[in-house]
Motif scaffolding. Structure first.
Motif, PDB file in Angstrom:
ATOM      1  N   GLU A  51       0.815  -1.216   0.000  1.00 29.04           N
ATOM      2  CA  GLU A  51       0.000   0.000   0.000  1.00 29.04           C
ATOM      3  C   GLU A  51       0.854   1.274   0.000  1.00 29.04           C
ATOM      4  OE1 GLU A  51      -0.725  -2.417   2.601  1.00 29.04           O
ATOM      5  OE2 GLU A  51      -2.063  -3.404   1.182  1.00 29.04           O
ATOM      6  N   SER A  52       2.144   1.130  -0.277  1.00 29.41           N
ATOM      7  CA  SER A  52       3.099   2.251  -0.303  1.00 29.41           C
ATOM      8  C   SER A  52       3.241   2.928   1.054  1.00 29.41           C
ATOM      9  CB  SER A  52       2.716   3.270  -1.380  1.00 29.41           C
ATOM     10  OG  SER A  52       2.800   2.677  -2.653  1.00 29.41           O
ATOM     11  N   ILE A  53       3.130   2.139   2.127  1.00 34.73           N
ATOM     12  CA  ILE A  53       3.315   2.639   3.490  1.00 34.73           C
ATOM     13  C   ILE A  53       4.661   2.126   4.001  1.00 34.73           C
ATOM     14  CG2 ILE A  53       2.422   2.563   5.861  1.00 34.73           C
ATOM     15  CD1 ILE A  53      -0.386   2.157   4.592  1.00 34.73           C
ATOM     16  N   ARG A  54       5.410   2.985   4.661  1.00 27.98           N
ATOM     17  CA  ARG A  54       6.709   2.586   5.222  1.00 27.98           C
ATOM     18  C   ARG A  54       6.540   1.434   6.207  1.00 27.98           C
ATOM     19  NH1 ARG A  54       9.233   8.597   6.466  1.00 27.98           N
ATOM     20  NH2 ARG A  54       9.175   9.295   4.306  1.00 27.98           N
ATOM     21  N   THR A  55       7.455   0.480   6.149  1.00 26.59           N
ATOM     22  CA  THR A  55       7.397  -0.678   7.047  1.00 26.59           C
ATOM     23  C   THR A  55       8.329  -0.464   8.234  1.00 26.59           C
ATOM     24  OG1 THR A  55       9.096  -1.872   5.787  1.00 26.59           O
ATOM     25  CG2 THR A  55       6.801  -2.236   5.151  1.00 26.59           C
ATOM     26  N   ILE A  56       7.922  -0.984   9.383  1.00 22.99           N
ATOM     27  CA  ILE A  56       8.699  -0.846  10.614  1.00 22.99           C
ATOM     28  C   ILE A  56       9.524  -2.111  10.816  1.00 22.99           C
ATOM     29  CG2 ILE A  56       8.552  -0.578  13.121  1.00 22.99           C
ATOM     30  CD1 ILE A  56       5.973   1.026  12.656  1.00 22.99           C
ATOM     31  N   ASP A  57      10.769  -1.945  11.268  1.00 26.77           N
ATOM     32  CA  ASP A  57      11.626  -3.114  11.471  1.00 26.77           C
ATOM     33  C   ASP A  57      11.073  -4.000  12.582  1.00 26.77           C
ATOM     34  OD1 ASP A  57      12.467  -2.028  13.906  1.00 26.77           O
ATOM     35  OD2 ASP A  57      14.485  -1.590  13.227  1.00 26.77           O
ATOM     36  N   ASN A  58      11.496  -5.255  12.594  1.00 27.96           N
ATOM     37  CA  ASN A  58      10.960  -6.246  13.534  1.00 27.96           C
ATOM     38  C   ASN A  58      11.175  -5.869  14.992  1.00 27.96           C
ATOM     39  OD1 ASN A  58      10.020  -7.854  11.460  1.00 27.96           O
ATOM     40  ND2 ASN A  58      11.894  -9.055  11.350  1.00 27.96           N
ATOM     41  N   ALA A  59      12.227  -5.133  15.294  1.00 29.91           N
ATOM     42  CA  ALA A  59      12.506  -4.725  16.668  1.00 29.91           C
ATOM     43  C   ALA A  59      11.697  -3.492  17.062  1.00 29.91           C
ATOM     44  CB  ALA A  59      13.996  -4.453  16.845  1.00 29.91           C
ATOM     45  N   GLY A  60      11.028  -2.885  16.109  1.00 27.78           N
ATOM     46  CA  GLY A  60      10.238  -1.689  16.385  1.00 27.78           C
ATOM     47  C   GLY A  60      11.082  -0.447  16.609  1.00 27.78           C
ATOM     48  N   ASN A  61      12.317  -0.462  16.113  1.00 26.69           N
ATOM     49  CA  ASN A  61      13.234   0.656  16.334  1.00 26.69           C
ATOM     50  C   ASN A  61      13.204   1.723  15.251  1.00 26.69           C
ATOM     51  OD1 ASN A  61      14.213  -0.448  18.728  1.00 26.69           O
ATOM     52  ND2 ASN A  61      15.662  -1.727  17.623  1.00 26.69           N
ATOM     53  N   GLY A  62      12.464   1.480  14.212  1.00 25.95           N
ATOM     54  CA  GLY A  62      12.431   2.450  13.126  1.00 25.95           C
ATOM     55  C   GLY A  62      11.929   1.800  11.855  1.00 25.95           C
ATOM     56  N   PHE A  63      12.075   2.515  10.760  1.00 26.30           N
ATOM     57  CA  PHE A  63      11.595   2.024   9.476  1.00 26.30           C
ATOM     58  C   PHE A  63      12.645   1.149   8.797  1.00 26.30           C
ATOM     59  CE2 PHE A  63       9.258   6.085   9.951  1.00 26.30           C
ATOM     60  CZ  PHE A  63       7.970   5.564   9.970  1.00 26.30           C
ATOM     61  N   ASN A  64      12.167   0.149   8.055  1.00 23.57           N
ATOM     62  CA  ASN A  64      13.063  -0.645   7.214  1.00 23.57           C
ATOM     63  C   ASN A  64      13.549   0.226   6.071  1.00 23.57           C
ATOM     64  OD1 ASN A  64      12.893  -3.271   8.472  1.00 23.57           O
ATOM     65  ND2 ASN A  64      10.794  -3.349   7.737  1.00 23.57           N
ATOM     66  N   LYS A  65      14.741  -0.090   5.583  1.00 23.36           N
ATOM     67  CA  LYS A  65      15.347   0.693   4.514  1.00 23.36           C
ATOM     68  C   LYS A  65      15.927  -0.239   3.457  1.00 23.36           C
ATOM     69  CE  LYS A  65      16.656   3.963   8.058  1.00 23.36           C
ATOM     70  NZ  LYS A  65      16.247   3.088   9.158  1.00 23.36           N
ATOM     71  N   HIS A  66      16.016   0.268   2.248  1.00 24.60           N
ATOM     72  CA  HIS A  66      16.688  -0.424   1.146  1.00 24.60           C
ATOM     73  C   HIS A  66      17.853   0.441   0.702  1.00 24.60           C
ATOM     74  CE1 HIS A  66      13.584  -3.418   0.554  1.00 24.60           C
ATOM     75  NE2 HIS A  66      12.667  -2.492   0.372  1.00 24.60           N
ATOM     76  N   ILE A  67      18.940  -0.201   0.318  1.00 25.27           N
ATOM     77  CA  ILE A  67      20.048   0.502  -0.321  1.00 25.27           C
ATOM     78  C   ILE A  67      20.018   0.102  -1.787  1.00 25.27           C
ATOM     79  CG2 ILE A  67      22.547   0.802  -0.451  1.00 25.27           C
ATOM     80  CD1 ILE A  67      22.607   0.218   2.573  1.00 25.27           C
ATOM     81  N   ILE A  68      19.916   1.092  -2.645  1.00 21.38           N
ATOM     82  CA  ILE A  68      19.787   0.868  -4.084  1.00 21.38           C
ATOM     83  C   ILE A  68      21.069   1.322  -4.766  1.00 21.38           C
ATOM     84  CG2 ILE A  68      18.525   1.566  -6.155  1.00 21.38           C
ATOM     85  CD1 ILE A  68      16.139   2.175  -4.279  1.00 21.38           C
ATOM     86  N   TYR A  69      21.488   0.530  -5.739  1.00 22.58           N
ATOM     87  CA  TYR A  69      22.632   0.905  -6.578  1.00 22.58           C
ATOM     88  C   TYR A  69      22.179   0.851  -8.028  1.00 22.58           C
ATOM     89  CZ  TYR A  69      26.966   0.433  -9.223  1.00 22.58           C
ATOM     90  OH  TYR A  69      27.969   0.598 -10.142  1.00 22.58           O
ATOM     91  N   ILE A  70      22.354   1.947  -8.733  1.00 21.65           N
ATOM     92  CA  ILE A  70      22.021   2.031 -10.151  1.00 21.65           C
ATOM     93  C   ILE A  70      23.325   2.332 -10.892  1.00 21.65           C
ATOM     94  CG2 ILE A  70      20.641   3.179 -11.907  1.00 21.65           C
ATOM     95  CD1 ILE A  70      18.790   4.118  -9.551  1.00 21.65           C
ATOM     96  N   PRO A  71      23.888   1.319 -11.580  1.00 24.19           N
ATOM     97  CA  PRO A  71      25.168   1.548 -12.235  1.00 24.19           C
ATOM     98  C   PRO A  71      25.059   2.440 -13.468  1.00 24.19           C
ATOM     99  CG  PRO A  71      24.352  -0.649 -12.756  1.00 24.19           C
ATOM    100  CD  PRO A  71      23.394  -0.046 -11.769  1.00 24.19           C
ATOM    101  N   VAL A  72      26.136   3.111 -13.782  1.00 27.71           N
ATOM    102  CA  VAL A  72      26.242   3.896 -15.008  1.00 27.71           C
ATOM    103  C   VAL A  72      26.795   2.959 -16.087  1.00 27.71           C
ATOM    104  CG1 VAL A  72      27.469   5.780 -16.163  1.00 27.71           C
ATOM    105  CG2 VAL A  72      26.626   6.069 -13.832  1.00 27.71           C
TER     106      VAL A  72
END
Length: 76
Positions: A51-72
């Motif tokens: 639903e395009s809502i930020r997800t919370i980490d399992n420990a409840g310490n904050g939001f989950n994050k992704h690291i994205i790499y887009i090569p040139v």
């Protein structure tokens, strides 16, 4: 104040800022950090659910994050 370098603007417009994100397919509202490097673009973004809502980490310490790499890639 940063050093003035000829050809480098002192600021950019909001529209230009948004266009930069759009050109790489990243939503600036969900972006924590973006880095433009010689080999590509690196971005840390919030993880979203179906639903395009930020997800919370399992420990409840904050939001989950992704690291994205887009090569040139050079055009051939």
């Amino acid at each position: 104040m940063s050093k003035v370098i000829e050809g480098v603007p002192e600021s950019i417009t909001r529209a230009a800022y948004i266009k930069l994100f759009e050109s790489i397919g990243i939503d600036p509202r969900q972006t924590l950090e973006i880095s433009l490097k010689a080999d590509g673009v690196y971005a840390t973004v919030f993880a979203l659910n179906e639903e395009s809502i930020r997800t919370i980490d399992n420990a409840g310490n904050g939001f989950n994050k992704h690291i994205i790499y887009i090569p040139v890639k050079d055009e051939v």
